[in-house]
Write a protein that holds these residues in place. Structure first.
Motif, PDB file in Angstrom:
ATOM      1  N   LEU A  88       0.821  -1.205   0.000  1.00  0.00           N
ATOM      2  CA  LEU A  88       0.000   0.000   0.000  1.00  0.00           C
ATOM      3  C   LEU A  88       0.858   1.258   0.000  1.00  0.00           C
ATOM      4  CD1 LEU A  88      -2.766  -1.283   2.372  1.00  0.00           C
ATOM      5  CD2 LEU A  88      -3.190  -0.241   0.132  1.00  0.00           C
ATOM      6  N   LYS A  89       0.320   2.273  -0.670  1.00  0.00           N
ATOM      7  CA  LYS A  89       1.015   3.555  -0.800  1.00  0.00           C
ATOM      8  C   LYS A  89       0.155   4.657  -0.198  1.00  0.00           C
ATOM      9  CE  LYS A  89       2.941   1.989  -5.220  1.00  0.00           C
ATOM     10  NZ  LYS A  89       3.100   2.296  -6.662  1.00  0.00           N
ATOM     11  N   PRO A  90       0.760   5.768   0.206  1.00  0.00           N
ATOM     12  CA  PRO A  90      -0.050   6.867   0.759  1.00  0.00           C
ATOM     13  C   PRO A  90      -1.166   7.314  -0.184  1.00  0.00           C
ATOM     14  CG  PRO A  90       2.258   7.230   1.237  1.00  0.00           C
ATOM     15  CD  PRO A  90       2.205   6.033   0.332  1.00  0.00           C
ATOM     16  N   GLU A  91      -0.944   7.234  -1.478  1.00  0.00           N
ATOM     17  CA  GLU A  91      -1.974   7.652  -2.434  1.00  0.00           C
ATOM     18  C   GLU A  91      -3.150   6.674  -2.515  1.00  0.00           C
ATOM     19  OE1 GLU A  91       1.318   7.359  -3.015  1.00  0.00           O
ATOM     20  OE2 GLU A  91       1.703   6.538  -5.028  1.00  0.00           O
ATOM     21  N   ASP A  92      -3.054   5.547  -1.835  1.00  0.00           N
ATOM     22  CA  ASP A  92      -4.190   4.616  -1.751  1.00  0.00           C
ATOM     23  C   ASP A  92      -5.157   5.027  -0.641  1.00  0.00           C
ATOM     24  OD1 ASP A  92      -1.854   1.982  -2.342  1.00  0.00           O
ATOM     25  OD2 ASP A  92      -3.290   2.811  -3.787  1.00  0.00           O
ATOM     26  N   THR A  93      -4.780   6.018   0.143  1.00  0.00           N
ATOM     27  CA  THR A  93      -5.647   6.495   1.219  1.00  0.00           C
ATOM     28  C   THR A  93      -6.959   7.014   0.638  1.00  0.00           C
ATOM     29  OG1 THR A  93      -3.803   7.063   2.665  1.00  0.00           O
ATOM     30  CG2 THR A  93      -5.892   8.220   3.042  1.00  0.00           C
ATOM     31  N   ALA A  94      -8.065   6.477   1.132  1.00  0.00           N
ATOM     32  CA  ALA A  94      -9.386   6.842   0.616  1.00  0.00           C
ATOM     33  C   ALA A  94     -10.448   6.078   1.404  1.00  0.00           C
ATOM     34  CB  ALA A  94      -9.513   6.494  -0.862  1.00  0.00           C
ATOM     35  N   THR A  95     -11.689   6.468   1.208  1.00  0.00           N
ATOM     36  CA  THR A  95     -12.793   5.632   1.649  1.00  0.00           C
ATOM     37  C   THR A  95     -13.109   4.665   0.514  1.00  0.00           C
ATOM     38  OG1 THR A  95     -13.691   7.339   3.094  1.00  0.00           O
ATOM     39  CG2 THR A  95     -15.185   5.582   2.411  1.00  0.00           C
ATOM     40  N   TYR A  96     -13.147   3.383   0.837  1.00  0.00           N
ATOM     41  CA  TYR A  96     -13.381   2.348  -0.161  1.00  0.00           C
ATOM     42  C   TYR A  96     -14.835   1.877  -0.070  1.00  0.00           C
ATOM     43  CZ  TYR A  96      -8.479   2.095  -1.373  1.00  0.00           C
ATOM     44  OH  TYR A  96      -7.218   2.402  -1.840  1.00  0.00           O
ATOM     45  N   TYR A  97     -15.472   1.837  -1.229  1.00  0.00           N
ATOM     46  CA  TYR A  97     -16.872   1.463  -1.322  1.00  0.00           C
ATOM     47  C   TYR A  97     -17.033   0.207  -2.157  1.00  0.00           C
ATOM     48  CZ  TYR A  97     -17.710   6.283   0.171  1.00  0.00           C
ATOM     49  OH  TYR A  97     -17.732   7.469   0.864  1.00  0.00           O
ATOM     50  N   CYS A  98     -17.964  -0.604  -1.753  1.00  0.00           N
ATOM     51  CA  CYS A  98     -18.348  -1.777  -2.514  1.00  0.00           C
ATOM     52  C   CYS A  98     -19.560  -1.419  -3.369  1.00  0.00           C
ATOM     53  CB  CYS A  98     -18.703  -2.895  -1.536  1.00  0.00           C
ATOM     54  SG  CYS A  98     -19.166  -4.444  -2.274  1.00  0.00           S
ATOM     55  N   GLY A  99     -19.585  -1.904  -4.590  1.00  0.00           N
ATOM     56  CA  GLY A  99     -20.698  -1.628  -5.483  1.00  0.00           C
ATOM     57  C   GLY A  99     -21.169  -2.880  -6.202  1.00  0.00           C
ATOM     58  N   ALA A 100     -22.471  -2.997  -6.386  1.00  0.00           N
ATOM     59  CA  ALA A 100     -23.056  -4.127  -7.108  1.00  0.00           C
ATOM     60  C   ALA A 100     -23.659  -3.624  -8.414  1.00  0.00           C
ATOM     61  CB  ALA A 100     -24.141  -4.801  -6.260  1.00  0.00           C
ATOM     62  N   MET A 101     -23.407  -4.372  -9.491  1.00  0.00           N
ATOM     63  CA  MET A 101     -23.768  -3.898 -10.820  1.00  0.00           C
ATOM     64  C   MET A 101     -24.518  -4.953 -11.621  1.00  0.00           C
ATOM     65  SD  MET A 101     -20.001  -2.367 -11.586  1.00  0.00           S
ATOM     66  CE  MET A 101     -19.257  -3.559 -10.464  1.00  0.00           C
ATOM     67  N   TRP A 102     -25.441  -4.501 -12.415  1.00  0.00           N
ATOM     68  CA  TRP A 102     -26.037  -5.370 -13.416  1.00  0.00           C
ATOM     69  C   TRP A 102     -25.178  -5.402 -14.663  1.00  0.00           C
ATOM     70  CZ3 TRP A 102     -28.320  -4.222 -18.295  1.00  0.00           C
ATOM     71  CH2 TRP A 102     -28.911  -5.335 -18.894  1.00  0.00           C
ATOM     72  N   ALA A 103     -24.764  -4.221 -15.104  1.00  0.00           N
ATOM     73  CA  ALA A 103     -23.945  -4.120 -16.317  1.00  0.00           C
ATOM     74  C   ALA A 103     -22.588  -3.552 -15.955  1.00  0.00           C
ATOM     75  CB  ALA A 103     -24.636  -3.239 -17.345  1.00  0.00           C
ATOM     76  N   LEU A 104     -21.552  -4.350 -16.142  1.00  0.00           N
ATOM     77  CA  LEU A 104     -20.192  -3.922 -15.831  1.00  0.00           C
ATOM     78  C   LEU A 104     -19.536  -3.325 -17.064  1.00  0.00           C
ATOM     79  CD1 LEU A 104     -17.594  -3.818 -14.149  1.00  0.00           C
ATOM     80  CD2 LEU A 104     -17.194  -6.207 -14.752  1.00  0.00           C
ATOM     81  N   THR A 105     -19.115  -2.087 -16.953  1.00  0.00           N
ATOM     82  CA  THR A 105     -18.295  -1.464 -17.987  1.00  0.00           C
ATOM     83  C   THR A 105     -17.040  -0.931 -17.319  1.00  0.00           C
ATOM     84  OG1 THR A 105     -19.413   0.661 -17.746  1.00  0.00           O
ATOM     85  CG2 THR A 105     -20.286  -0.851 -19.416  1.00  0.00           C
ATOM     86  N   THR A 106     -16.028  -0.712 -18.121  1.00  0.00           N
ATOM     87  CA  THR A 106     -14.771  -0.259 -17.552  1.00  0.00           C
ATOM     88  C   THR A 106     -14.374   1.098 -18.119  1.00  0.00           C
ATOM     89  OG1 THR A 106     -13.534  -1.474 -19.238  1.00  0.00           O
ATOM     90  CG2 THR A 106     -13.955  -2.597 -17.154  1.00  0.00           C
ATOM     91  N   THR A 107     -13.526   1.787 -17.368  1.00  0.00           N
ATOM     92  CA  THR A 107     -13.012   3.078 -17.807  1.00  0.00           C
ATOM     93  C   THR A 107     -11.746   2.874 -18.632  1.00  0.00           C
ATOM     94  OG1 THR A 107     -11.591   3.377 -15.881  1.00  0.00           O
ATOM     95  CG2 THR A 107     -13.892   4.044 -15.647  1.00  0.00           C
ATOM     96  N   THR A 108     -11.200   3.976 -19.145  1.00  0.00           N
ATOM     97  CA  THR A 108      -9.971   3.876 -19.936  1.00  0.00           C
ATOM     98  C   THR A 108      -8.787   3.411 -19.084  1.00  0.00           C
ATOM     99  OG1 THR A 108      -9.612   6.230 -19.578  1.00  0.00           O
ATOM    100  CG2 THR A 108     -10.717   5.594 -21.621  1.00  0.00           C
TER     101      THR A 108
END
Length: 130
Positions: A88-108
């Motif tokens: 882990l790196k300091p830039e990984d610091t964040a609130t992490y959320y779980c999400g459930a999806m019907w349709a999975l798409t990805t970003t660039t």
């Protein structure tokens, strides 16, 4: 309805590891979930898709910044999705959320697209600091 509860966040030193868990529960018949994902957000920034796993074939996806360090997995018997985070790196610091999806798409960047999430958990805070 789908309820998601994250756990496993905390304070860790740079280079350390954490495993996040997302417990999935449903009320009534749910046929609309095909994939699960992890997202993260820091105050003042957009929520970012970190990783996802497709429920049918187990295909996994990662955003570029976590490839080789994070691993997503699921235990269908326990209705739980995990995110193993190593180096882990300091830039990984964040609130992490779980999400459930019907349709999975990805970003660039390769991670899941937050606009495809149908259900969100409330998040768990990860702080990487010495």
């Amino acid at each position: 309805q789908v309820q998601l509860v994250e756990s496993g966040g905390g304070l860790v030193q740079p280079g350390g590891s954490l495993r996040l868990s997302c417990a999935v529960s449903t009320s009534g018949r749910v046929t609309s979930i095909n994939a699960m994902g992890w997202f993260r957000q820091v105050p003042g920034k957009e929520r970012e898709g970190v990783s996802a796993i497709h429920g049918e074939d187990g295909t996994t996806y990662y955003t570029d910044s976590v490839k080789g360090r994070f691993t997503i997995s699921s235990d269908k018997a326990k209705n739980t999705v995990y995110l193993q985070m190593n180096n882990l790196k300091p830039e990984d610091t964040a609130t992490y959320y779980c999400g459930a999806m019907w349709a999975l798409t990805t970003t660039t960047s390769g991670g899941p697209n937050k606009y495809g999430v149908d259900y969100w958990g409330k998040g768990t805070l990860v702080t990487v600091s010495s």
